[in-house]
Design a protein around this motif. Structure first.
Motif, PDB file in Angstrom:
ATOM      1  N   UNK A 176       0.832  -1.206   0.000  1.00  0.00           N
ATOM      2  CA  UNK A 176       0.000   0.000   0.000  1.00  0.00           C
ATOM      3  C   UNK A 176       0.864   1.253   0.000  1.00  0.00           C
ATOM      4  N   UNK A 177       1.980   1.215   0.730  1.00  0.00           N
ATOM      5  CA  UNK A 177       2.875   2.374   0.780  1.00  0.00           C
ATOM      6  C   UNK A 177       3.476   2.654  -0.591  1.00  0.00           C
ATOM      7  N   UNK A 178       3.897   1.616  -1.295  1.00  0.00           N
ATOM      8  CA  UNK A 178       4.447   1.804  -2.641  1.00  0.00           C
ATOM      9  C   UNK A 178       3.377   2.368  -3.568  1.00  0.00           C
ATOM     10  N   UNK A 179       2.172   1.827  -3.477  1.00  0.00           N
ATOM     11  CA  UNK A 179       1.087   2.289  -4.342  1.00  0.00           C
ATOM     12  C   UNK A 179       0.797   3.773  -4.130  1.00  0.00           C
ATOM     13  N   UNK A 180       0.654   4.171  -2.873  1.00  0.00           N
ATOM     14  CA  UNK A 180       0.297   5.561  -2.591  1.00  0.00           C
ATOM     15  C   UNK A 180       1.426   6.516  -2.958  1.00  0.00           C
ATOM     16  N   UNK A 181       2.672   6.105  -2.711  1.00  0.00           N
ATOM     17  CA  UNK A 181       3.808   6.974  -3.047  1.00  0.00           C
ATOM     18  C   UNK A 181       3.965   7.109  -4.558  1.00  0.00           C
ATOM     19  N   UNK A 182       3.780   6.012  -5.269  1.00  0.00           N
ATOM     20  CA  UNK A 182       3.836   6.061  -6.734  1.00  0.00           C
ATOM     21  C   UNK A 182       2.751   6.968  -7.286  1.00  0.00           C
ATOM     22  N   UNK A 183       1.541   6.853  -6.751  1.00  0.00           N
ATOM     23  CA  UNK A 183       0.423   7.672  -7.225  1.00  0.00           C
ATOM     24  C   UNK A 183       0.709   9.151  -7.019  1.00  0.00           C
ATOM     25  N   UNK A 184       1.227   9.505  -5.843  1.00  0.00           N
ATOM     26  CA  UNK A 184       1.527  10.908  -5.556  1.00  0.00           C
ATOM     27  C   UNK A 184       2.647  11.430  -6.445  1.00  0.00           C
ATOM     28  N   UNK A 185       3.665  10.600  -6.652  1.00  0.00           N
ATOM     29  CA  UNK A 185       4.778  11.038  -7.496  1.00  0.00           C
ATOM     30  C   UNK A 185       4.323  11.266  -8.927  1.00  0.00           C
ATOM     31  N   UNK A 186       3.493  10.343  -9.457  1.00  0.00           N
ATOM     32  CA  UNK A 186       3.006  10.505 -10.828  1.00  0.00           C
ATOM     33  C   UNK A 186       2.170  11.767 -10.946  1.00  0.00           C
TER      34      UNK A 186
END
Length: 232
Positions: free
Chosen positions: A206-216
């Motif tokens: 979940x942490x990877x998903x949320x961080x990736x989403x914010x970065x994109x």
């Protein structure tokens, strides 16, 4: 070096310092098609007319072209590398992992696969780093451990030398005992997008998903604008 995509006819500019001597693959930033381009040696031979004698001047007789010297073909890539390149041509979400085999590498690979990423466990640092520099991968997972005996660099060291544009395209995850998971300050100092302690890798999907989403959300407009400039 300049190239034209055979699929969408977009013009691609490649830094000459990144072009290897042998033929290599590059991914079109617009349509994602994978193309084979000649290396420096082949490009120089084409530009300079290698293998032909210079024309005579003044009253001297014309000299017929000399036969081109035989150049043996490059050795075929390994079966694993060939399979990887073939798959990358059709893939949109690719990640590379350069971690010692173990629970951390297995858990992170599973997390990325659950997020619809095709994951490659790097077996050749030079090859993996070159594909990262070409923008083939969207995510790179590695650590800051010292290089193995006989190997000059780690993937983490190569990532530090990426150009600003290449770095913006890449999401970097660093794993190590020295990190507190998701510590923004540590990530900034280490020039990573996310830092993870090995004890937390099994629950960081979940942490990877949320961080990736914010970065994109923050960087994708810049990447898209850059790609439009490259293809105009």
């Amino acid at each position: 070096m300049q190239a034209t995509c055979s699929q969408c006819a977009s013009r691609i500019q490649i830094d000459d310092s990144k072009v290897p001597d042998r033929p290599f693959k590059v991914k079109c930033p617009k349509c994602q098609a994978l193309m084979t381009l000649p290396g420096k040696s082949a490009a120089a031979a084409h530009a300079e007319g290698e293998g032909y004698a210079a024309p005579a001047s003044g009253a001297e007789a014309f000299t017929a072209p000399a036969p081109a010297p035989y150049v043996p073909p490059p050795p075929p890539p390994s079966t694993a590398a060939a399979a990887r390149r073939e798959r990358l041509a059709d893939s949109q979400n690719d990640a590379i992992i350069a971690l010692a085999p173990g629970p951390a590498a297995t858990a992170l690979q599973a997390a990325l696969m659950s997020l619809s990423y095709h994951v490659d466990a790097v077996d050749d640092i030079e090859e993996g780093a070159r594909l990262v520099e070409q923008g083939v991968y969207e995510v790179a997972v590695t650590s800051r451990t010292p290089p193995e005996p006989g190997k000059p660099e780690t993937l983490a060291q190569r990532l530090l030398r990426l150009s600003p544009d290449s770095r913006r395209r890449l999401f970097v995850i660093l794993v190590g005992d020295e990190f507190r998971t998701a510590d923004g300050t540590q990530a900034w100092v280490a020039q990573a997008d996310l830092v993870v302690h090995p004890n937390d890798v099994s629950r960081c999907e979940h942490l990877i998903r949320s961080t990736l989403t914010e970065r994109k959300r923050l960087y994708q407009p810049l990447v898209d604008a850059r790609r439009r400039v490259e293809t105009d």
